[in-house]
Design a protein around this motif. Structure first.
Motif, PDB file in Angstrom:
ATOM      1  N   GLN A  87      -4.951  -4.251  -4.571  1.00 41.01           N
ATOM      2  CA  GLN A  87      -4.275  -3.099  -3.963  1.00 41.01           C
ATOM      3  C   GLN A  87      -4.454  -3.092  -2.447  1.00 41.01           C
ATOM      4  N   LEU A  88      -5.642  -3.423  -1.983  1.00 45.06           N
ATOM      5  CA  LEU A  88      -5.885  -3.485  -0.540  1.00 45.06           C
ATOM      6  C   LEU A  88      -5.051  -4.590   0.101  1.00 45.06           C
ATOM      7  N   LYS A  89      -4.873  -5.687  -0.621  1.00 41.68           N
ATOM      8  CA  LYS A  89      -4.040  -6.770  -0.096  1.00 41.68           C
ATOM      9  C   LYS A  89      -2.592  -6.321   0.033  1.00 41.68           C
ATOM     10  N   THR A  90      -2.077  -5.599  -0.942  1.00 45.96           N
ATOM     11  CA  THR A  90      -0.701  -5.098  -0.841  1.00 45.96           C
ATOM     12  C   THR A  90      -0.578  -4.055   0.273  1.00 45.96           C
ATOM     13  N   PHE A  91      -1.672  -3.317   0.535  1.00 47.03           N
ATOM     14  CA  PHE A  91      -1.658  -2.367   1.654  1.00 47.03           C
ATOM     15  C   PHE A  91      -1.466  -3.108   2.977  1.00 47.03           C
ATOM     16  N   LEU A  92      -2.116  -4.260   3.125  1.00 46.27           N
ATOM     17  CA  LEU A  92      -1.929  -5.065   4.337  1.00 46.27           C
ATOM     18  C   LEU A  92      -0.501  -5.583   4.451  1.00 46.27           C
ATOM     19  N   GLU A  93       0.206  -5.627   3.331  1.00 52.12           N
ATOM     20  CA  GLU A  93       1.603  -6.074   3.350  1.00 52.12           C
ATOM     21  C   GLU A  93       2.574  -4.916   3.499  1.00 52.12           C
ATOM     22  N   GLY A  94       2.037  -3.684   3.682  1.00 46.40           N
ATOM     23  CA  GLY A  94       2.903  -2.544   3.979  1.00 46.40           C
ATOM     24  C   GLY A  94       3.086  -1.545   2.862  1.00 46.40           C
ATOM     25  N   LYS A  95       2.419  -1.716   1.727  1.00 43.36           N
ATOM     26  CA  LYS A  95       2.572  -0.793   0.608  1.00 43.36           C
ATOM     27  C   LYS A  95       1.469   0.259   0.638  1.00 43.36           C
ATOM     28  N   PRO A  96       1.743   1.471   0.100  1.00 46.29           N
ATOM     29  CA  PRO A  96       0.731   2.549   0.156  1.00 46.29           C
ATOM     30  C   PRO A  96      -0.406   2.305  -0.824  1.00 46.29           C
ATOM     31  N   LEU A  97      -1.527   2.991  -0.546  1.00 44.31           N
ATOM     32  CA  LEU A  97      -2.710   2.927  -1.395  1.00 44.31           C
ATOM     33  C   LEU A  97      -2.878   4.240  -2.147  1.00 44.31           C
ATOM     34  N   PRO A  98      -3.493   4.211  -3.337  1.00 41.12           N
ATOM     35  CA  PRO A  98      -3.878   5.477  -3.986  1.00 41.12           C
ATOM     36  C   PRO A  98      -4.818   6.270  -3.077  1.00 41.12           C
ATOM     37  N   GLU A  99      -4.739   7.575  -3.162  1.00 44.44           N
ATOM     38  CA  GLU A  99      -5.483   8.430  -2.236  1.00 44.44           C
ATOM     39  C   GLU A  99      -6.985   8.173  -2.300  1.00 44.44           C
TER      40      GLU A  99
END
Length: 646
Positions: free
Chosen positions: A318-330
């Motif tokens: 999930q953190l990797k997808t966040f670096l690609e521009g996607k949101p993270l769970p709160e």
């Protein structure tokens, strides 16, 4: 053969343009030592903008701090030069000693502070009335160099660490995926695989240097840095888990491994999904009634390890997808915002040895200067301190300092070529640029692949008279300056041998002793934070020992390092669990035995008896907090032993 490509040429051009700009500014202002501005550009040049800004910040702050400290000391001791030399030497040695306690680029602050104090307090000891002017001049010229190199880097040749960051993170995840697939398939690690895993650990540990530099890279957002730090923290926790899963699956009896095959296949499938679910895998587990007591312990231990690993792996994805521009769970985003880079442990023993070596070098050289009254005494002291402070902390400091001495000699020869052959041909600023281009550009290409070449450039420029209208120094004076440099380096070589013995084998023995001391300290109540700190320290020690084992031809000992890490983690978990247990004498005895074993010591057969007795104690109480680490320790150290029976 020096590789010459676009990165090397770009580095050389950046160095040349910034050095010439800094020199022009210093010369037009009329500063006394314009070469200080040029040298600043040389030592700050870096292919990455963040690294340039980080070193520039620490260089400026270190120079300013040392300047103020020097003026304060000289205000009280200007009439007693001997006492001034003593206080300046102690202060500089202390700052350089402290620099070894900080395992980040911030150490440059203390290094530059000490060198600045040497340049001002020692070089102008007989002219205390000029110290204020020299401090102001040096700070001004350092600022001009910083301004020039930052301007050239930011405006003409900007670069970012973001691609490097993403490349390293992608490399980690690729290696971890391969590792987890090999583990779940029950594939035993060969020597090559073990070496690859040690290299992965080394890269994870060295990531701290990159993270510190990222704070000065404006192209990388703060949230990106926090996400990278959060990934690093989880990967550090995943490494021992993966290694334990690997060991546990390989130790399973063949019949039990066959029964668990559907579950392991489902784990692999879930690990590939964007949101893996551990709960979905539980339906594929055998029922407890199908298993013997030891098999129940094996399965329970393996399930717990996989559960923790899969949860961390899901967060990493999930953190990797966040670096690609996607949101993270709160909930994960709030935890990511609190992430900090873990600090590498300070090596107090090394810092004390280096402090003593530096102070001894300073004392010996000042004694020679006092007894001879040599005009090059200040230069001799400065170069001796630079040699031992920057190059005396390795496993073989004599070899490194000798290399520094060779490069210093090369620098003197290059300075002579520049001073007596090239610069006399420069009649105006245009021809001066041509001459300096002929000198700096080839050396810049060399410095792009060899840090010591940067030192050679800086030393060469420091020994050329650039003040006002160019007039070369007297050749005798130049040769005398070269002799002072070499005497200082030779004295540093001798002092480096006074406080520790040299050799990679001795460094390995020292690290093994430190590991044994830390294992002995695992005898008190330890929190989760203590466990994380132990993992960080053990990770750093693994990387240090892994590279040294390779250097001395003992790669076959590398698997011991991961075994030791897992042993320490399980002992901490066992220590945490046993503190609330009454009459846990078998477990306390087991802990005491483990703590006394060194990294290279063979496991005694009597330890198996203690493990089984401790398992009997934990089984009677049905305490999984005791059973799980005890099961892992038995699997880890006695994988071929007969199955335990209650």
């Amino acid at each position: 053969m020096i590789p010459v490509g676009k990165p090397q040429l770009l580095y050389a051009v950046k160095l040349f343009i910034s050095a010439m700009l800094a020199f022009a500014l210093a010369e037009n202002i009329g500063l006394q030592n314009p070469y200080w501005a040029m040298v600043t550009c040389c030592v700050l040049s870096n292919p990455v903008s963040g690294a340039v800004r980080a070193r520039a910040t620490y260089r400026f702050c270190g120079t300013l701090f040392a300047g103020v400290l020097t003026l304060t000391i000289s205000a009280f001791l200007s009439n007693t030069p001997q006492l001034l030399i003593i206080v300046a030497g102690l202060s500089s040695s202390l700052m350089l000693g402290i620099s070894y306690l900080d395992r980040t680029p911030r150490a440059y602050f203390f290094q530059l502070g000490a060198i600045t104090m040497m340049l001002v307090a020692i070089a102008y000891i007989n002219r205390p009335d000029t110290m204020f002017t020299m401090v102001v001049t040096r700070v001004t010229e350092i600022c001009l160099g910083i301004l020039a190199v930052t301007l050239v880097d930011s405006v003409l040749f900007p670069s970012s660490l973001a691609p490097v960051l993403h490349k390293r993170l992608n490399g980690w995840l690729s290696d971890l995926e391969r590792w987890q697939n090999e583990s779940l398939n029950g594939k035993s690690a060969d020597a090559t695989t073990q070496a690859d895993r040690i290299r992965l650990l080394s890269d994870i540990a060295s990531f701290n240097q990159l993270m510190t530099t990222l704070g000065y890279d404006s192209s990388v957002e703060k949230s990106t840095r926090q996400a990278a730090s959060a990934i690093q923290q989880r990967v550090v926790k995943m490494v021992p888990l993966l290694s334990s899963i690997d060991s546990s699956i390989n130790a399973l009896p063949e019949n039990l491994r066959t029964v668990l095959t559907p579950w392991l296949a489902e784990i692999q499938r879930q690990a590939q999904l964007p949101k893996p679910s551990f709960v979905a895998t539980l339906a594929h587990l055998p029922t407890q009634g199908q298993l013997h007591p030891w098999e129940k312990l094996l399965v329970d231990e393996l399930v717990e390890q996989v559960r923790r690993w899969l949860a961390l792996w899901a967060q990493v994805r999930q953190l990797k997808t966040f670096l690609e521009g996607k949101p993270l769970p709160e909930h994960l985003y709030s935890r990511m915002k609190r992430s900090r880079v873990f600090s590498l442990p300070a090596d107090t023993g090394m810092a004390l040895r280096m402090f003593a070596s530096i102070l001894t070098t300073y004392t010996l050289l000042c004694g020679v200067w006092y007894l001879t009254g040599w005009s090059q005494g200040a230069n001799m002291v400065l170069m001796g301190i630079v040699a031992i402070a920057f190059f005396g902390h390795g496993d073989n400091p004599g070899k490194t300092i000798a290399s520094f001495g060779r490069f210093a000699f090369i620098a003197m020869a290059l300075g002579a070529v520049l001073s007596y052959l090239l610069l006399p041909m420069a009649g105006d600023y245009g021809s001066f640029l041509v001459v300096m281009g002929i000198f700096l550009l080839p050396l810049g290409v060399w410095a792009a692949s060899n840090p010591l070449a940067t030192l050679a450039i800086a030393l060469a420029l420091s020994n050329v008279n650039f003040q006002g209208h160019y007039a070369p120094n007297n050749m005798g004076q130049y040769l005398e300056s070269t002799s002072g440099t070499l005497v200082g380096v030779y004295c540093a070589f001798l002092s480096a041998a006074l406080y520790r013995r040299w050799g990679t084998e001795l460094a390995v023995a020292r690290l093994i002793r430190k590991d044994a001391q830390e294992m002995m300290s695992l005898n008190r109540h330890l929190s989760t934070r203590d466990l994380e700190r132990y993992q960080a320290r053990a990770l750093e020690r693994i990387t240090a020992l892994g590279s040294r084992f390779s250097a001395i031809g003992q790669e076959d000992r590398s698997p011991l390092l991961l075994t030791r890490l897992k042993t320490g983690i399980n002992l901490i978990l066992l220590q945490q669990a046993v503190t609330t247990c009454p009459d846990a004498s078998p477990v306390f005895g087991l802990l005491a035995t483990f703590r006394q074993l060194s990294l290279t010591e063979e496991i005694p057969g009597t330890l198996l008896t203690q493990l089984d007795a401790s398992l009997e104690y934990a089984w009677e109480r049905s305490d999984p907090r005791l059973l799980r680490p005890l099961t892992r320790l038995r699997l880890l150290h006695f994988p071929q032993a007969w199955h335990w029976k209650p």
